[in-house]
Motif scaffolding. Sequence first.
Motif, PDB file in Angstrom:
ATOM      1  N   UNK A 185       0.871  -1.175   0.000  1.00 21.11           N
ATOM      2  CA  UNK A 185       0.000   0.000   0.000  1.00 21.11           C
ATOM      3  C   UNK A 185       0.906   1.223   0.000  1.00 21.11           C
ATOM      4  N   UNK A 186       0.749   2.100  -0.969  1.00 26.10           N
ATOM      5  CA  UNK A 186       1.650   3.240  -1.107  1.00 26.10           C
ATOM      6  C   UNK A 186       1.183   4.510  -0.421  1.00 26.10           C
ATOM      7  N   UNK A 187      -0.127   4.635  -0.221  1.00 28.84           N
ATOM      8  CA  UNK A 187      -0.688   5.846   0.374  1.00 28.84           C
ATOM      9  C   UNK A 187      -1.579   5.485   1.557  1.00 28.84           C
ATOM     10  N   UNK A 188      -1.619   6.371   2.531  1.00 29.28           N
ATOM     11  CA  UNK A 188      -2.532   6.242   3.663  1.00 29.28           C
ATOM     12  C   UNK A 188      -3.642   7.249   3.451  1.00 29.28           C
ATOM     13  N   UNK A 189      -4.870   6.820   3.630  1.00 27.43           N
ATOM     14  CA  UNK A 189      -6.007   7.719   3.547  1.00 27.43           C
ATOM     15  C   UNK A 189      -6.581   7.848   4.949  1.00 27.43           C
ATOM     16  N   UNK A 190      -6.753   9.081   5.392  1.00 25.54           N
ATOM     17  CA  UNK A 190      -7.307   9.334   6.724  1.00 25.54           C
ATOM     18  C   UNK A 190      -8.235  10.527   6.634  1.00 25.54           C
ATOM     19  N   UNK A 191      -8.978  10.746   7.701  1.00 22.04           N
ATOM     20  CA  UNK A 191      -9.845  11.918   7.773  1.00 22.04           C
ATOM     21  C   UNK A 191      -9.319  12.859   8.837  1.00 22.04           C
TER      22      UNK A 191
END
Length: 76
Positions: free
Chosen positions: A23-29
Amino acid sequence: MPSIDVVLDLSVEACLAHYEGRVGQVMAYSLDGRRVMFPAEALRRVVARDGVHGTFRLFFTPEGRFQSIAPLQRDV
């Protein structure tokens, strides 16, 4: 330097996927509801034995590129 505060709650398994490059990117809010993406390699600076848990401040360049991550508080 622009910054955004996010809450991260990632298990050891999720961190391993990021660490191994699956997984290359982290998605968060963000705390104000915005969706934020940043490079997974940033987690290496904040991962603990049980994963990544807590509130973190993400710093970005004026152009919007990720620059650094700093813990604000750790959830226990």
